[in-house]
Design a protein around this motif. Structure first.
Motif, PDB file in Angstrom:
ATOM      1  N   PRO A  52       0.806  -1.222   0.000  1.00  0.00           N
ATOM      2  CA  PRO A  52       0.000   0.000   0.000  1.00  0.00           C
ATOM      3  C   PRO A  52       0.839   1.272   0.000  1.00  0.00           C
ATOM      4  O   PRO A  52       0.487   2.253  -0.663  1.00  0.00           O
ATOM      5  N   PHE A  53       1.966   1.270   0.731  1.00  0.00           N
ATOM      6  CA  PHE A  53       2.822   2.454   0.778  1.00  0.00           C
ATOM      7  C   PHE A  53       3.619   2.600  -0.518  1.00  0.00           C
ATOM      8  O   PHE A  53       3.868   3.716  -0.986  1.00  0.00           O
ATOM      9  N   ALA A  54       4.024   1.468  -1.102  1.00  0.00           N
ATOM     10  CA  ALA A  54       4.739   1.515  -2.388  1.00  0.00           C
ATOM     11  C   ALA A  54       3.868   2.143  -3.468  1.00  0.00           C
ATOM     12  O   ALA A  54       4.367   2.855  -4.353  1.00  0.00           O
ATOM     13  N   GLN A  55       2.562   1.893  -3.415  1.00  0.00           N
ATOM     14  CA  GLN A  55       1.655   2.509  -4.380  1.00  0.00           C
ATOM     15  C   GLN A  55       1.626   4.028  -4.237  1.00  0.00           C
ATOM     16  O   GLN A  55       1.296   4.738  -5.182  1.00  0.00           O
ATOM     17  N   GLN A  56       2.002   4.511  -3.070  1.00  0.00           N
ATOM     18  CA  GLN A  56       2.045   5.957  -2.827  1.00  0.00           C
ATOM     19  C   GLN A  56       3.411   6.557  -3.152  1.00  0.00           C
ATOM     20  O   GLN A  56       3.603   7.762  -3.007  1.00  0.00           O
ATOM     21  N   GLY A  57       4.369   5.707  -3.577  1.00  0.00           N
ATOM     22  CA  GLY A  57       5.666   6.217  -4.001  1.00  0.00           C
ATOM     23  C   GLY A  57       6.853   5.758  -3.191  1.00  0.00           C
ATOM     24  O   GLY A  57       7.983   6.208  -3.428  1.00  0.00           O
ATOM     25  N   LEU A  58       6.677   4.850  -2.230  1.00  0.00           N
ATOM     26  CA  LEU A  58       7.774   4.347  -1.423  1.00  0.00           C
ATOM     27  C   LEU A  58       8.732   3.507  -2.267  1.00  0.00           C
ATOM     28  O   LEU A  58       8.300   2.611  -2.999  1.00  0.00           O
ATOM     29  N   ALA A  59      10.029   3.764  -2.152  1.00  0.00           N
ATOM     30  CA  ALA A  59      11.033   2.913  -2.793  1.00  0.00           C
ATOM     31  C   ALA A  59      11.184   1.629  -1.981  1.00  0.00           C
ATOM     32  O   ALA A  59      11.124   1.647  -0.750  1.00  0.00           O
TER      33      ALA A  59
ATOM     34  N   ALA B 130      21.022   3.379   4.739  1.00  0.00           N
ATOM     35  CA  ALA B 130      20.979   4.490   5.686  1.00  0.00           C
ATOM     36  C   ALA B 130      22.235   5.348   5.619  1.00  0.00           C
ATOM     37  O   ALA B 130      22.245   6.470   6.138  1.00  0.00           O
ATOM     38  N   SER B 131      23.295   4.839   4.989  1.00  0.00           N
ATOM     39  CA  SER B 131      24.562   5.566   4.876  1.00  0.00           C
ATOM     40  C   SER B 131      24.749   6.223   3.511  1.00  0.00           C
ATOM     41  O   SER B 131      25.735   6.935   3.311  1.00  0.00           O
ATOM     42  N   ALA B 132      23.835   5.977   2.589  1.00  0.00           N
ATOM     43  CA  ALA B 132      24.004   6.454   1.212  1.00  0.00           C
ATOM     44  C   ALA B 132      23.990   7.975   1.132  1.00  0.00           C
ATOM     45  O   ALA B 132      23.266   8.652   1.859  1.00  0.00           O
ATOM     46  N   GLU B 133      24.788   8.506   0.225  1.00  0.00           N
ATOM     47  CA  GLU B 133      24.768   9.934  -0.103  1.00  0.00           C
ATOM     48  C   GLU B 133      23.839  10.096  -1.297  1.00  0.00           C
ATOM     49  O   GLU B 133      24.208   9.818  -2.436  1.00  0.00           O
ATOM     50  N   GLY B 134      22.619  10.530  -1.022  1.00  0.00           N
ATOM     51  CA  GLY B 134      21.586  10.596  -2.041  1.00  0.00           C
ATOM     52  C   GLY B 134      20.425   9.693  -1.680  1.00  0.00           C
ATOM     53  O   GLY B 134      20.431   9.038  -0.634  1.00  0.00           O
ATOM     54  N   ASP B 135      19.420   9.642  -2.537  1.00  0.00           N
ATOM     55  CA  ASP B 135      18.189   8.913  -2.211  1.00  0.00           C
ATOM     56  C   ASP B 135      17.969   7.734  -3.150  1.00  0.00           C
ATOM     57  O   ASP B 135      18.710   7.532  -4.104  1.00  0.00           O
ATOM     58  N   PHE B 136      16.920   6.956  -2.851  1.00  0.00           N
ATOM     59  CA  PHE B 136      16.565   5.789  -3.658  1.00  0.00           C
ATOM     60  C   PHE B 136      15.227   5.979  -4.383  1.00  0.00           C
ATOM     61  O   PHE B 136      14.647   5.020  -4.867  1.00  0.00           O
ATOM     62  N   GLY B 137      14.758   7.204  -4.438  1.00  0.00           N
ATOM     63  CA  GLY B 137      13.609   7.498  -5.293  1.00  0.00           C
ATOM     64  C   GLY B 137      12.258   7.562  -4.631  1.00  0.00           C
ATOM     65  O   GLY B 137      11.241   7.688  -5.333  1.00  0.00           O
ATOM     66  N   SER B 138      12.184   7.485  -3.301  1.00  0.00           N
ATOM     67  CA  SER B 138      10.879   7.631  -2.654  1.00  0.00           C
ATOM     68  C   SER B 138      10.355   9.052  -2.894  1.00  0.00           C
ATOM     69  O   SER B 138      11.031  10.026  -2.566  1.00  0.00           O
ATOM     70  N   THR B 139       9.172   9.137  -3.448  1.00  0.00           N
ATOM     71  CA  THR B 139       8.551  10.441  -3.680  1.00  0.00           C
ATOM     72  C   THR B 139       7.050  10.245  -3.798  1.00  0.00           C
ATOM     73  O   THR B 139       6.588   9.243  -4.372  1.00  0.00           O
ATOM     74  N   ALA B 140       6.285  11.153  -3.216  1.00  0.00           N
ATOM     75  CA  ALA B 140       4.831  10.999  -3.200  1.00  0.00           C
ATOM     76  C   ALA B 140       4.266  10.995  -4.610  1.00  0.00           C
ATOM     77  O   ALA B 140       4.636  11.823  -5.444  1.00  0.00           O
ATOM     78  N   ARG B 141       3.373  10.061  -4.864  1.00  0.00           N
ATOM     79  CA  ARG B 141       2.699   9.979  -6.160  1.00  0.00           C
ATOM     80  C   ARG B 141       1.282  10.495  -6.015  1.00  0.00           C
ATOM     81  O   ARG B 141       0.626  10.242  -5.004  1.00  0.00           O
ATOM     82  N   PRO B 142       0.768  11.177  -7.020  1.00  0.00           N
ATOM     83  CA  PRO B 142      -0.651  11.580  -6.980  1.00  0.00           C
ATOM     84  C   PRO B 142      -1.535  10.337  -6.889  1.00  0.00           C
ATOM     85  O   PRO B 142      -1.321   9.352  -7.600  1.00  0.00           O
ATOM     86  N   GLN B 143      -2.499  10.367  -5.980  1.00  0.00           N
ATOM     87  CA  GLN B 143      -3.413   9.244  -5.793  1.00  0.00           C
ATOM     88  C   GLN B 143      -4.729   9.523  -6.494  1.00  0.00           C
ATOM     89  O   GLN B 143      -5.204  10.663  -6.511  1.00  0.00           O
ATOM     90  N   PRO B 144      -5.343   8.500  -7.101  1.00  0.00           N
ATOM     91  CA  PRO B 144      -6.628   8.695  -7.758  1.00  0.00           C
ATOM     92  C   PRO B 144      -7.692   9.172  -6.792  1.00  0.00           C
ATOM     93  O   PRO B 144      -7.750   8.710  -5.644  1.00  0.00           O
ATOM     94  N   GLN B 145      -8.474  10.106  -7.224  1.00  0.00           N
ATOM     95  CA  GLN B 145      -9.534  10.655  -6.384  1.00  0.00           C
ATOM     96  C   GLN B 145     -10.764   9.748  -6.406  1.00  0.00           C
ATOM     97  O   GLN B 145     -11.143   9.222  -7.448  1.00  0.00           O
ATOM     98  N   ALA B 146     -11.361   9.556  -5.245  1.00  0.00           N
ATOM     99  CA  ALA B 146     -12.577   8.741  -5.162  1.00  0.00           C
ATOM    100  C   ALA B 146     -13.726   9.441  -5.901  1.00  0.00           C
ATOM    101  O   ALA B 146     -13.894  10.665  -5.807  1.00  0.00           O
ATOM    102  N   GLN B 147     -14.461   8.650  -6.640  1.00  0.00           N
ATOM    103  CA  GLN B 147     -15.603   9.198  -7.389  1.00  0.00           C
ATOM    104  C   GLN B 147     -16.818   9.370  -6.465  1.00  0.00           C
ATOM    105  O   GLN B 147     -17.143   8.465  -5.692  1.00  0.00           O
ATOM    106  N   GLU B 148     -17.434  10.519  -6.523  1.00  0.00           N
ATOM    107  CA  GLU B 148     -18.623  10.752  -5.697  1.00  0.00           C
ATOM    108  C   GLU B 148     -19.871  10.223  -6.402  1.00  0.00           C
ATOM    109  O   GLU B 148     -19.920  10.182  -7.609  1.00  0.00           O
TER     110      GLU B 148
END
Length: 473
Positions: A403-410, A455-473
């Motif tokens: 579920p968190f990976a779908q939101q952009g977790l590396a 945890a020691s890396a200089e730089g990141d592994f790509g975790s970034t928030a992704r736009p989530q689909p909006q629930a249809q009313e």
């Protein structure tokens, strides 16, 4: 590329000393001193039995940990105490609420001329009920799904699909679908109850439980799994003529329950608000003591973080370990964590979950983007002495991380050998004696090396928030 605070400091210091500068946009790399420390950490972990001792503690002192049971609460208390005993810097819980399913009793037997008992277990989510009826066998799920509506009126549907053994567990997909979709298909055909050959690869008289679902609008029916030898026995009897079975289940949903994700941290030395996440799930099914599923995952990740915490100086980022609540009945702990921390995706450097037993890890990869591929390769090189191959582009996140990976977790994939995993999975045979302490130590070493270097890396592994689909009313 997002440059974490500790890396910014390193850039300024390096520039002041006249050395190369790590500019924004440059590839993620792991410093050579960290790689040298990781080699020492690897050997220390291989020589340690800490992971095994933690699993022994959980499976002995708590035992089976069905979500929502009295033992669920004891498992949470155990995890909090164990994190503190191991010296984690911060320990806390986060609530996870879900429907509560209970198993009280279960039995099945052939009635009539060939009367005999059958080894059976209710599927999680099944309602209670007693049905005595003629059995109709189907070789696989597709055959049952093709049955005409009403054709099984008043009968018991029996899907006799034999799951295939595979190192990567790929046979579980088709086997698991028999459990999750079979009961609804049986209801559509008019069946009064549902039986299946267990989703497993063993030949022991130990049925495999697991959660099932009923499609919306359908009235659930008693649903259970037969041990493999009993499925064979029932098939042989059916080859001789009509067979009647009496299935009696006392189980069902009973309100809701609030458990906890239990979280422990080894705080980072320079960027403590950025985390490398590892963990497993704390709950288990109730038939065995949950050693391989998933006491091993909890024990090995706790041990890996504890060993990292003993390093001086510590890695720049925090190591966070989660014992997730109620994975077995619907990833409830993983979903709750993802919802609660949705705004902090980018603070999670990368994550890995152990939920595939205690077999040796044989492969590694990550979801890292191009700018972090060099760091992934460095981690893979540090893992190679453990017999772990680098397989870029393979694998996926653990179940609770999905579920968190779908939101952009590396995520990182540390693939365990699951050749024998489904001999034990969700059965009474999932007990401590099935764990090889040396194989578990190799897992601890792999997770310790991965988490420390990430945890020691200089730089990141790509975790970034992704736009989530909006629930249809």
């Amino acid at each position: 590329m997002r440059v974490p605070p500790f890396a910014t400091i390193a850039v300024l210091l390096t520039a002041a000393l006249g050395g190369p500068v790590l500019a924004a946009g440059r590839e993620t790399r792991i410093p050579e001193p960290a790689l040298a420390t990781a080699a020492q950490l690897r050997e220390k972990a291989l020589a340690s039995d800490l992971g095994y001792r933690i699993v022994e503690s959980l499976t002995t002192e708590v035992g089976p940990r069905l979500a929502g049971s009295e033992a669920d609460a004891r498992a949470v208390a155990w995890a909090v105490a164990k994190f503190k005993e191991l010296g984690f810097d911060k320990v806390w819980t986060e609530p996870v609420t879900f429907p509560k399913w209970e198993r009280r009793s279960e039995s099945a037997r052939v009635v009539g001329a060939h009367a005999q008992p059958l080894a059976v277990t209710a599927l999680g989510g099944s309602p209670a009920g007693t049905v005595e009826a003629e059995v109709v066998r189907f070789p696989d799920l597709a055959a049952l799904e093709a049955a005409a509506p009403g054709s099984l009126a008043g009968k018991i549907a029996f899907v006799d699909y034999r799951m295939e053994r595979a190192r990567d567990g790929s046979g579980y997909g088709p086997g698991g679908r028999v459990r999750s979709r079979g009961p609804s298909a049986a209801i559509r055909a008019g069946a009064a109850a549902y039986l299946m050959r267990s989703a497993g690869t063993d030949s022991h008289r130990m049925p495999h439980t697991g959660i099932t679902r009923f499609d919306e609008g359908l009235t659930p029916i008693p649903s259970a799994a037969l041990a493999a030898p009993d499925a064979d026995q029932l098939a042989r009897l059916l080859a001789r003529g009509p067979v009647k079975v009496r299935l009696a289940l006392d189980c069902g949903w009973d309100g809701s329950y609030t458990s906890q994700n239990v979280i422990g941290e080894i705080r980072g030395s320079q960027a403590p608000d950025e985390v490398v996440l590892i963990g497993g799930h704390l709950d288990s099914w109730d038939l065995g003591t949950g050693a391989i599923d998933d006491g091993a995952g909890v024990g090995l990740t706790m041990a890996a973080a504890k060993l990292i915490g003993e390093i001086k100086p510590r890695p720049a980022r925090t190591i966070r370990v989660i014992a997730f609540a109620n994975e077995e009945q619907g990833l409830h702990g993983g979903k709750a964590y993802a919802a609660r921390h949705a705004a902090d995706v980018a603070k999670h450097q990368i994550a890995a979950e152990s939920d595939f037993g205690a077999g040796r890890i044989y492969a590694f990869s990550t979801s890292a983007p191009e700018h972090a591929k060099a760091a992934e390769a460095q981690i893979a090189q540090a893992l190679a002495p453990l017999g772990i191959e680098h397989r870029p582009g393979k694998g996926g996140p653990g179940p609770d991380l999905g579920p968190f990976a779908q939101q952009g977790l590396a995520w990182a994939w540390l693939a365990q050998d699951g050749t024998d995993y489904f001999d034990l999975h969700h059965t009474p045979d999932d007990t401590l004696d099935k764990i090889d302490p040396r194989a578990l130590a190799q897992n601890v070493a792999a997770y310790a090396v991965f988490a420390y270097l990430a945890a020691s890396a200089e730089g990141d592994f790509g975790s970034t928030a992704r736009p989530q689909p909006q629930a249809q009313e």
